[in-house]
Scaffold this motif. Structure first.
Motif: not given
Length: 820
Positions: A519, A555, A534, A538, A515, A528
């Motif tokens: 990002q 996640s 998320r 994932n 992840v 985050n």
């Protein structure tokens, strides 16, 4: 009873569409033989341009693969050229791809020989590097030339020429379009619209030389074409010359056989030639003085021809009123009728160059006789209907050019184009579907989406130009219940402007394994991410790079990764896994012990044939999971974006109606898929006979036993809007169920967007896409199945090591820090 013999010469869209229609109404009447000069099965010639542009592959545009011919007992000869028709003995003589002579007798002969490209009769037209643009071979040659040469000239600025030029330009060539007229697409657009289109294409880097008379093609030192010279003495460099200057009906074979031809093979309203045993359809046919080059009239011909070949004798083809709605390199244009402005006509014009919009409505005696639209074509179908119906437009003349939606100002408030169309109005020209047929299907079958309408009516399932109108009809018929298709370009969330497709492609192309890596590489707006992106990131990482990507349990929500679901009173639900719905006294005892030990107030059998322990306190969850683990029972993924359950009936193991061992297969499937993460929850069911006691018809994959094997259904669900699964295929045994079903699931895992159910994935990509990957390509199917098995091999629950602590203390400490 001896079957009649039908021979078809030509393997293109019109001819094969005739066979499709024939198979619907008289599947056992003929032994069918098809001769195709190309080495490919039937494909969508309209989509050669996206292939040239690199947007699609040859496989993507195949309409009927080799298996289709086999399934319909059609004897197909590819790469075979018919050289003679012996009408006296009723036989066809052809030469095979290997040079052998093939003679086939016929009772009925269908000529679907299409058309041939017009090649300018100028010196040098036979040089290497000079090609037409008509088939896959031409497309391959242009793709090869684009990789090796720089300068391309396209002769002809009709639709085909412009698409060829666009494709070559996208492949990096310097392209000039040469045209005899003083504006492009003069048969479909008037001067103003043509000039607007030219300006838009020039802005994309395309060049034009108009009013140009080609004198010769110049031979270079290598023997290949090197330039094009014009009658005024000027010239252009040309490593590749594509002639797209028009087509002519391919009548050579018919003329050789003595069949009457006049700018096409002359046919009557039943599509018969002057020899009543010989029929002709498509671009080779001349009906009432017209040879059509658009797909909609050809499909109309196919339906009538099939009706007469089936010996029903009730259809007549009386010609087609045509309109042209095109997307030229991404720009919408439309024309219909006589838009040239003949004597006695009046023009109403709306021209806004700044917005790129042009509308010209041609009237005569208060009736619309022609229209040209550029940039904004949404009212094209409405104008076309006014034209066909010869409606008097006197009362709406003041608002006519602003479109149907604007008629609210004159007493038609709120009406869309679709709302004011009569039921008899044709919506889908390709398949001959009128508005009334669509509305009836929507009401009778409770349809709510575009894909539903396509499945039941075929509207919008061919060229797609009527999609907007079909969606309007849906919206006006069902109101707020209409479900527009989700845009593939919708951003994942507010943390990024990228779509699910963009993210997944980046992870695959750049091997992003976490992840955080994803990002960082994609420059996420937030440090985050969020609860929306998320879990999606994932999933895309671990499904794209199994055994390599770094799984991030945080996640995913605790109810997905720790196998519990919070209830409305704040307690939790735990569902121990029971393979295929089967259990043992030991497992039941473990469930009973857990229920008593942790004072579970409610024990219930779920809809998926499992036992649910409801009312578990949060602090008891880790120890309960540990107890079940020691008893050999995983606690289910019952709320995960993963395999849920495989529901079964008792099948042939016990039931007197059972034809297949459904319980045994259900266990095999559930164990094969255990530990599988997916874009959304996946549920399966296996019924041992067509009585379907396991409710296989509303599962993501439904398996129904029949005497000879199994029927597979895909894309069902029992949610807020129940979606009935669609029939997929028939297989012979358990192994094929697992292979075909596993291949479909892996394709869904690779292509589905996170939180997209299989029914919505199926709606987005289409059944034909899935069939091409799973049914029609055995190597691709096995590859998908093997990738799924690889991803799931040696699966170990990410929480399993925590269960080794009998008290559940280690798991409890981790559980406490994760937000529920």
């Amino acid at each position: 009873m001896r079957k009649l013999k039908l021979v078809m010469v030509g393997n293109g869209m019109a001819g094969v569409r005739t066979l499709e229609e024939l198979q619907k109404i008289a599947p056992d009447l003929y032994d069918i033989t098809v001769f195709g000069a190309e080495p490919h099965p039937n494909y969508n010639r309209i989509l050669l341009s996206p292939v040239l542009a690199g947007e699609m592959t040859i496989q993507d545009i195949i309409l009927n693969d080799l298996q289709w011919y086999a399934d319909n007992d059609i004897n197909l000869h590819l790469g075979a050229r018919v050289g003679e028709i012996d009408r006296r003995n009723r036989s066809v003589i052809a030469t095979s791809a290997s040079g052998e002579t093939i003679t086939v007798d016929y009772d009925r002969l269908l000529l679907a020989t299409g058309s041939t490209p017009f090649v300018l009769p100028i010196p040098g037209n036979d040089l290497p590097g000079v090609i037409s643009y008509r088939d896959i071979k031409d497309t391959d040659e242009m793709i090869d030339a684009a990789a090796r040469y720089k300068h391309a000239v396209v002769i002809g600025a009709g639709l085909l020429g412009l698409e060829a030029a666009n494709g070559l330009a996208l492949r990096g060539m310097d392209v000039t379009v040469v045209h005899l007229s003083d504006w492009i697409m003069e048969r479909q657009l008037d001067r103003t619209a043509g000039k607007m289109l030219q300006a838009a294409l020039e802005a994309k880097g395309m060049k034009f030389k108009l009013n140009a008379h080609t004198a010769e093609l110049v031979k270079g030192e290598s023997g290949r074409v090197c330039a094009i010279r014009f009658k005024d003495g000027s010239s252009l460099p040309a490593d590749l010359v594509c002639m797209a200057a028009g087509i002519r009906p391919n009548v050579a074979l018919a003329e050789q056989a003595g069949i009457h031809c006049n700018r096409g093979i002359v046919v009557n309203d039943t599509l018969q030639t002057y020899d009543p045993r010989v029929y002709a359809v498509g671009e080779c046919a001349n009906h009432r003085g017209t040879a059509y080059g658009l797909v909609a009239p050809l499909f109309e011909q196919a339906k009538v021809c099939a009706n007469h070949l089936a010996e029903m004798g009730i259809g007549r083809y009386q010609g087609s009123v045509t309109s042209t709605k095109l997307k030229v390199t991404g720009i919408d244009v439309f024309s219909a009728g006589d838009f040239s402005g003949a004597e006695g006509t009046e023009d109403i014009v709306l021209h806004d160059p700044g917005l790129g919009i042009y509308k010209r409505i041609v009237l005569k005696d208060d009736k619309l006789v022609g229209a040209v639209l550029y940039g904004d074509t949404k009212d094209g179908a409405w104008y076309f209907q006014l034209l066909k119906d010869e409606q008097n437009i006197h009362d709406i003349r003041d608002h006519l050019v602003f479109g149907n939606a604007h008629l609210g100002d004159v007493g038609h408030k709120g009406n869309s184009v679709a709302a004011t169309m009569p039921d008899s109005a044709e919506v889908c020209g390709c398949n001959g579907v009128c508005k009334g047929t669509i509305v009836k299907a929507i009401k009778e079958h409770g349809l709510f989406s575009l894909e539903d309408v396509r499945k039941h009516t075929k509207a919008s399932s061919s060229c797609g130009s009527c999609t907007g109108l079909v969606e309007q009809i849906l919206a006006s018929t069902v109101g707020g219940a209409y479900q527009p298709a989700d845009s593939n370009n919708k951003a994942v969330c507010g943390c990024t402007d990228l779509s699910h497709g963009d993210v997944r492609k980046a992870i695959r192309d750049h091997k992003l394994l976490s992840v955080a890596d994803t990002q960082q590489y994609l420059r996420w707006k937030t440090p985050n991410g969020c609860a929306t992106c998320r879990p999606a990131l994932n999933y895309y990482c671990i499904s794209t790079w199994p055994h390599e990507a770094i799984d991030d349990p945080q996640s995913r929500f605790i109810n997905e990764r720790a196998h519990a679901n919070i209830q409305k009173d704040g307690t939790y639900s735990v569902v121990p896994r029971m393979w295929g719905g089967l259990t043992t006294p030991t497992e039941l005892r473990a469930i009973a012990d857990a229920a008593e030990k942790y004072k579970v107030p409610t024990v219930k059998v779920t809809g998926g044939q499992r036992i649910d322990l409801l009312g578990v306190q949060k602090e008891d969850l880790p120890a309960m999971w540990a107890d079940f683990a020691r008893a050999g029972m995983a606690s289910g993924h019952a709320y995960g974006k993963s395999l849920r359950t495989v529901k079964t009936c008792v099948g042939a193991e016990h039931c007197r109606f059972g034809t297949q061992r459904s319980m045994d297969l259900g266990v095999k499937l559930e164990k094969m898929l255990f530990g599988m993460w997916s874009p959304h929850k996946v549920k399966l069911a296996v019924s041992g006979c067509p009585r379907n006691c396991a409710e296989s018809g509303i599962k993501d994959i439904g398996v129904i036993g029949v005497d000879s094997g199994y029927e597979l259904y895909i894309g069902g669900n029992g949610g807020i809007k129940t979606e009935v699964a669609q029939f997929f295929c028939k297989v012979a045994d358990d192994e094929e169920v697992m292979e075909y079903g596993g291949a479909f699931i892996q394709l869904y895992r690779e292509e589905g967007f996170y939180l997209e159910r299989t029914c919505h994935y199926l709606e987005r990509v289409g059944m034909e896409h899935i069939k091409q990957h799973v049914l029609e390509n055995a190597e691709r199917r096995k590859e998908l199945h093997e990738k799924l098995l690889f991803a799931l091999q040696n699966y170990k629950d990410p929480w399993a090591e925590r269960f080794e602590d009998a008290s559940g203390g280690a798991l409890r400490r981790e559980f406490e820090i994760i937000k529920v």
